[in-house]
Design an enzyme around this catalytic site. Structure first.
Site, PDB file in Angstrom:
ATOM      1  N   GLY A   1       5.967 -23.266 -17.079  1.00 45.54           N
ATOM      2  CA  GLY A   1       5.586 -24.450 -17.833  1.00 45.54           C
ATOM      3  C   GLY A   1       6.411 -25.643 -17.405  1.00 45.54           C
TER       4      GLY A   1
ATOM      5  CB  CYS B   1       8.938 -20.037 -13.891  1.00 46.08           C
ATOM      6  SG  CYS B   1       9.690 -21.641 -13.473  1.00 46.08           S
ATOM      7  CE1 TYR B   2      10.241 -24.120 -21.170  1.00 47.38           C
ATOM      8  CE2 TYR B   2       8.642 -22.600 -22.113  1.00 47.38           C
ATOM      9  CZ  TYR B   2       9.550 -23.623 -22.263  1.00 47.38           C
ATOM     10  OH  TYR B   2       9.786 -24.156 -23.516  1.00 47.38           O
TER      11      TYR B   2
ATOM     12  CG  HIS C   1       6.360 -20.023  -9.889  1.00 39.61           C
ATOM     13  ND1 HIS C   1       5.699 -20.098 -11.086  1.00 39.61           N
ATOM     14  CD2 HIS C   1       7.298 -21.000  -9.900  1.00 39.61           C
ATOM     15  CE1 HIS C   1       6.198 -21.103 -11.804  1.00 39.61           C
ATOM     16  NE2 HIS C   1       7.178 -21.660 -11.106  1.00 39.61           N
TER      17      HIS C   1
ATOM     18  CD  GLU D   1       2.884 -17.917 -10.726  1.00 36.77           C
ATOM     19  OE1 GLU D   1       3.115 -19.025 -11.248  1.00 36.77           O
ATOM     20  OE2 GLU D   1       3.747 -17.011 -10.654  1.00 36.77           O
TER      21      GLU D   1
ATOM     22  CG  ASP E   1     -20.634 -21.406 -10.850  1.00 28.97           C
ATOM     23  OD1 ASP E   1     -20.134 -20.528 -10.122  1.00 28.97           O
ATOM     24  OD2 ASP E   1     -20.069 -22.485 -11.092  1.00 28.97           O
TER      25      ASP E   1
ATOM     26  CE  LYS F   1     -17.717 -21.545  -7.501  1.00 29.11           C
ATOM     27  NZ  LYS F   1     -18.712 -22.339  -8.243  1.00 29.11           N
TER      28      LYS F   1
END
Length: 516
Positions: free
Chosen positions: A60, A87-88, A175, A177, A232, A372
């Site tokens: 964050g 992280c945060y 991080h 991710e 989509d 997506k």
């Protein structure tokens, strides 16, 4: 379609107000575990009631020391639910459990060398020295009681990873991710393994559950879907067709502003391959007439949206006047950004061209829990053509906003021909899937050139190609010069009326991806 958490082991990602939560949730799903993003202020009672397999506390933008900094209900950490702080989230966990977080004299940003313990639960079988991606000013300087420090960074040897396996509590300052952390996905997988989360989130399961939910919602009612030519709406229509067959009517409005061969692809996929009840409305002349003489971008958008609504509504009443359900290609990021579930009636910001508020349907949203990349995965499993499944994002007004100035048939023909070459050469070079969006832009100006020893006075085109995760920010793609040269040569030689090719090297910000 309801939340998938009833059918799968679920990991909640607590969102602390940055874009990290979406990326984390996608990484969890890449490990075939279902994830949902929830607000950071979810209570321990709510977590206990919903019984997730694990929780991840996201990064964050705040400092834990500022007034009003977001935190968590400390009771969550006493539930016995496995938790990973990132992280945060690493700092929030440390602070909530009695550790100490301080502002340091050595903030870390970008690639950082990390030394970890490969015998630990979280870092099992990873290199003891690796590169990670950092972004922080504060740091955990004292781990909570019961935690082992399993990783440090920098000269100051900051606490960059810690764990208490007995309570299944883990955290990292970096991080995992992001793609800049090469072994980051291994961290996610180690946590999911420690949490006992079963990898049951697959394309086949998604399809089976979506079909079941659609049938339960629709019953024997008639269903309407507006096809745009995009990924989509195509995948949503294919899912609904699998569920209810000929109860579905698809309406495809060909406004003449699509890319090369897109209208034919839609008609082949849904008229032939899926044998769907497909209504195609050829409205090209209507749109060109409405756009004649218009140069202002917003006015063009409004005209295209208005005409689409009118054509779609007329075709819907004629061919599916008794339909009570409308298919929408709403994705999970749309729900996250709106902050709540989707409304029960059509609003102007929805996917089918912005239908009027008084055109009421019950929405069927089979993709509303998907990202997506998962939509593409489902599309492939359903048998949609590859060129449709992997189609790049395309604006609703189509080529109408890639022509700078008045939209005419001549300019559409020039742009469509040049755009086809751009996409073909990037695909030939193997760059198509590395690029978020790539296209040609036609400004309504002319430039002097020389071809065959003769002076020309033709149009330039601008090539636009960007890389991005989510289109909120984007960087111009580093296309090799030989590929750009090939594109320019082909465009000038094969598209009469084009005599100059330029490449846009503007990132977002400060520019936007589209020119209008």
């Amino acid at each position: 379609m309801s939340s998938q958490s009833d059918q799968h082991d679920t990991v909640f990602v607590l969102d602390f107000g940055a874009q990290y939560a979406q990326v984390i949730a996608r990484r969890v799903r890449e490990a075939h575990v279902y994830s949902e993003i929830v607000a950071h202020d979810i209570t321990a009672a709510e977590v206990a009631e919903r019984r997730p397999a694990g929780l991840i506390l996201s990064g964050g933008p705040k400092s834990v020391h500022v007034e009003g900094a977001p935190s968590i209900d400390p009771g969550i950490l006493d539930l016995g639910v496995p938790v990973l702080g990132i992280c945060y989230g690493h700092q929030v966990m440390a602070q909530a459990l009695g550790g100490r977080v301080a502002k340091t004299d050595a903030p870390e940003f970008g690639r950082t060398e990390f030394t970890g313990d490969p015998s630990s639960t979280l870092l099992a079988d990873q290199p003891d020295s690796q590169t990670v991606w950092m972004s922080h000013n504060d740091a955990v300087v004292e781990a909570p009681e019961g935690f082992a420090v399993i990783g440090r960074t920098g000269v100051s040897q900051q606490i960059a990873a810690m764990e208490d396996p007995s309570r299944r509590l883990f955290s990292v300052q970096y991080h995992p991710e992001v793609s800049h952390t090469p072994h980051g996905q291994d961290v996610i997988k180690s946590f999911l393994h420690a949490a006992g989360a079963r990898p049951s989130w697959t394309a086949l399961n998604v399809i089976d559950e979506a079909v079941e939910a659609i049938r339960a919602q629709v019953g024997d009612g008639q269903v309407l879907c507006g096809l745009s030519g995009g990924v989509d709406s195509a995948v949503a229509a294919a899912l609904v067709h699998r569920a209810v067959g000929d109860q579905l009517t698809c309406v495809f409005v060909d406004h003449g502003l699509l890319r090369h061969n897109e209208a034919e692809q839609v008609q082949q996929a849904f008229g032939d391959h899926f044998d769907t009840h497909l209504v195609t409305v050829d409205a090209k002349e209507r749109f060109l007439t409405a756009l004649a003489g218009v140069t202002e971008p917003e006015e063009k958008r409004k005209i295209i949206g208005r005409e689409f609504i009118r054509v779609f509504e007329a075709a819907s009443l004629e061919h599916a006047g008794d339909a009570k359900f409308l298919v929408q290609g709403t994705l999970y990021p749309d729900l996250i950004e709106s902050g709540h579930g989707t409304a029960s009636t059509i609003k102007s910001h929805h996917n089918v061209g912005g239908l009027p508020d008084d055109l009421e349907f019950d929405l069927v949203e089979p993709l509303r829990w998907l990202f997506k990349d998962e939509v593409r995965m489902v599309g492939e499993e359903l048998g949609l053509p590859e060129e449709m499944v992997w189609r790049q994002p395309f604006p609703g007004p189509g080529l109408g906003v890639r022509i700078i100035g008045e939209v005419t048939q001549e300019r559409l023909d020039l742009l469509r021909a040049a755009d086809r070459i751009v996409l073909a050469e990037l695909k030939r070079a193997g760059l198509e899937r590395e690029i978020w969006q790539s296209f040609a832009v036609l400004p309504a100006i002319r430039s002097v050139g020389v071809q065959g020893d003769e002076r020309t006075y033709g149009h330039p085109i601008i090539i636009r190609a960007v890389t991005s995760e989510d289109a909120m920010t984007a960087d111009f793609a580093r296309i090799p010069y030989d590929v750009l040269e090939k594109i320019a040569t082909r465009v000038i030689n094969e598209v009469p009326g084009i005599n100059r090719v330029a490449y846009d090297v503007t990132s977002k910000p400060p520019g936007t991806i589209e020119w209008e």
